[in-house]
Scaffold this active site. Structure first.
Site, PDB file in Angstrom:
ATOM      1  N   CYS A  82       2.929  -0.549  -6.273  1.00  0.00           N
ATOM      2  CA  CYS A  82       3.936  -1.084  -7.181  1.00  0.00           C
ATOM      3  C   CYS A  82       3.387  -1.159  -8.615  1.00  0.00           C
ATOM      4  O   CYS A  82       3.181  -0.127  -9.240  1.00  0.00           O
ATOM      5  CB  CYS A  82       4.458  -2.431  -6.696  1.00  0.00           C
ATOM      6  SG  CYS A  82       5.972  -2.939  -7.560  1.00  0.00           S
ATOM      7  N   HIS A 193       6.660  -0.633  -2.030  1.00  0.00           N
ATOM      8  CA  HIS A 193       5.751  -1.565  -1.352  1.00  0.00           C
ATOM      9  C   HIS A 193       5.563  -1.152   0.107  1.00  0.00           C
ATOM     10  O   HIS A 193       6.414  -1.479   0.950  1.00  0.00           O
ATOM     11  CB  HIS A 193       6.333  -2.982  -1.384  1.00  0.00           C
ATOM     12  CG  HIS A 193       6.249  -3.660  -2.701  1.00  0.00           C
ATOM     13  ND1 HIS A 193       5.167  -4.425  -3.088  1.00  0.00           N
ATOM     14  CD2 HIS A 193       7.124  -3.679  -3.740  1.00  0.00           C
ATOM     15  CE1 HIS A 193       5.381  -4.901  -4.300  1.00  0.00           C
ATOM     16  NE2 HIS A 193       6.566  -4.459  -4.719  1.00  0.00           N
ATOM     17  N   GLU A 195       3.556  -2.485   2.190  1.00  0.00           N
ATOM     18  CA  GLU A 195       3.342  -3.701   2.977  1.00  0.00           C
ATOM     19  C   GLU A 195       4.658  -4.400   3.313  1.00  0.00           C
ATOM     20  O   GLU A 195       4.691  -5.287   4.171  1.00  0.00           O
ATOM     21  CB  GLU A 195       2.388  -4.658   2.251  1.00  0.00           C
ATOM     22  CG  GLU A 195       2.974  -5.487   1.137  1.00  0.00           C
ATOM     23  CD  GLU A 195       3.174  -4.745  -0.182  1.00  0.00           C
ATOM     24  OE1 GLU A 195       3.518  -5.405  -1.169  1.00  0.00           O
ATOM     25  OE2 GLU A 195       3.000  -3.509  -0.211  1.00  0.00           O
TER      26      GLU A 195
END
Length: 222
Positions: A82, A193, A195
Site C-alpha cells: 500500500c 493489501h 494481508e
C-alpha cells in the site's frame, strides 16, 4: 524458514501484516532497530496514511538509509504494501518536496476521477476502497498459483507512475489503468493489501516468503 523485518514507519496496522507471515510459518518482527533489520532475510515495508509522515519517521530513525543500502545495493528481498509501494519511489504529490526512498524509477501522483464512473454506472470517489480486479501485465513470481485475474482489497487515494514499464507486473482499473503491483529483481510491491485479501493475499505473501528463502539459500551457498 526466513526471518522478516516489518518496518515500523509509524502508520498502519503492522500487527495484521505480522500475523499473516506468522500464520504461514515465517518469523516476522516489527522493528526500526538497525541491527534487527540487517539480520533479517527480507524486508517488508507496509503502511497506510501520509507519504510525508512516513518518510519523516523513516529518515529520523535511520531506516530509510538502511533500506536503500540493504535492498538498493545489497539486493535484500523487499516487499512494499500500500503506502509502501509509494515510498519506494522518488516523490509524491501528497507531500511535494519530500523525497522518497528512490529505489524505483517512479513518482506518486493524484488519481484522476472527475466525471468518471465504474462498470455499473456509479460515480467514482476517493479513496479507492474495496475489492477490485487485478490484471497481470507480465509473468511475476508474486502471482504464481493464482487465477490470472484475481480480486484484492484496496484503500488508497494516490497512484504510482513509473518510467520503466518493465517494473510493472499488474494493474487495476479505477477511472484509469493504475499500477497496483511491481516486481523486478529483489524489489516487489503492491498497492493493494494482501494481508486483507483472504486466501489470494496469503498466497502472494507465501510467494514472497519462498522468494526470500531462495535468496537466502543462494547467499549461503556462495
Amino acid at each position: 524458514m526466513a526471518k522478516f523485518a516489518i518496518i515500523d514507519c509509524g502508520v498502519g496496522n503492522l500487527r495484521s501484516v505480522q500475523k499473516i507471515f506468522e500464520r504461514l510459518g515465517a518469523e516476522a518482527v516489527i522493528t526500526s532497530d538497525p541491527s534487527e533489520i540487517t539480520n533479517c532475510d527480507g524486508i517488508v515495508l507496509p503502511g497506510v496514511g501520509a507519504f510525508g509522515d512516513a518518510m519523516v519517521k523513516l529518515e529520523a530513525n535511520g531506516s530509510a538509509d538502511l533500506i536503500r543500502k540493504l535492498s538498493g545495493v545489497c539486493n535484500k528481498p523487499l516487499l512494499g504494501i500500500c503506502l509502501g509501494i509509494q515510498l519506494l519511489g522518488r516523490s509524491s504529490a501528497e507531500n511535494p518536496g519530500v523525497k522518497g526512498l528512490g529505489l524505483i524509477p517512479g513518482n506518486t501522483v493524484d488519481i484522476e476521477i472527475a466525471d468518471k464512473i465504474d462498470w455499473i454506472g456509479r460515480k467514482l470517489t476517493l479513496p479507492h476502497i474495496g475489492w477490485n480486479n487485478v490484471k497481470p501485465k507480465r509473468s511475476s513470481q508474486l502471482f504464481e498459483g493464482l487465477e490470472r485475474e484475481t480480486d484484492f482489497y484496496f484503500v488508497h487515494s494516490y497512484r504510482l507512475e513509473i518510467d520503466d514499464h518493465e517494473w510493472i507486473s499488474a494493474t487495476v482499473d479505477y477511472g484509469d489503468e493504475i499500477i497496483c503491483a511491481i516486481d523486478r529483481d529483489n524489489i516487489c510491491a503492491t498497492q493493494f493489501h494482501p494481508e486483507k485479501s483472504q486466501v489470494q493475499g496469503q498466497r502472494l505473501i507465501k510467494n514472497f516468503i519462498s522468494r526470500t528463502e531462495l535468496a537466502k539459500k543462494a547467499h549461503c551457498d556462495k
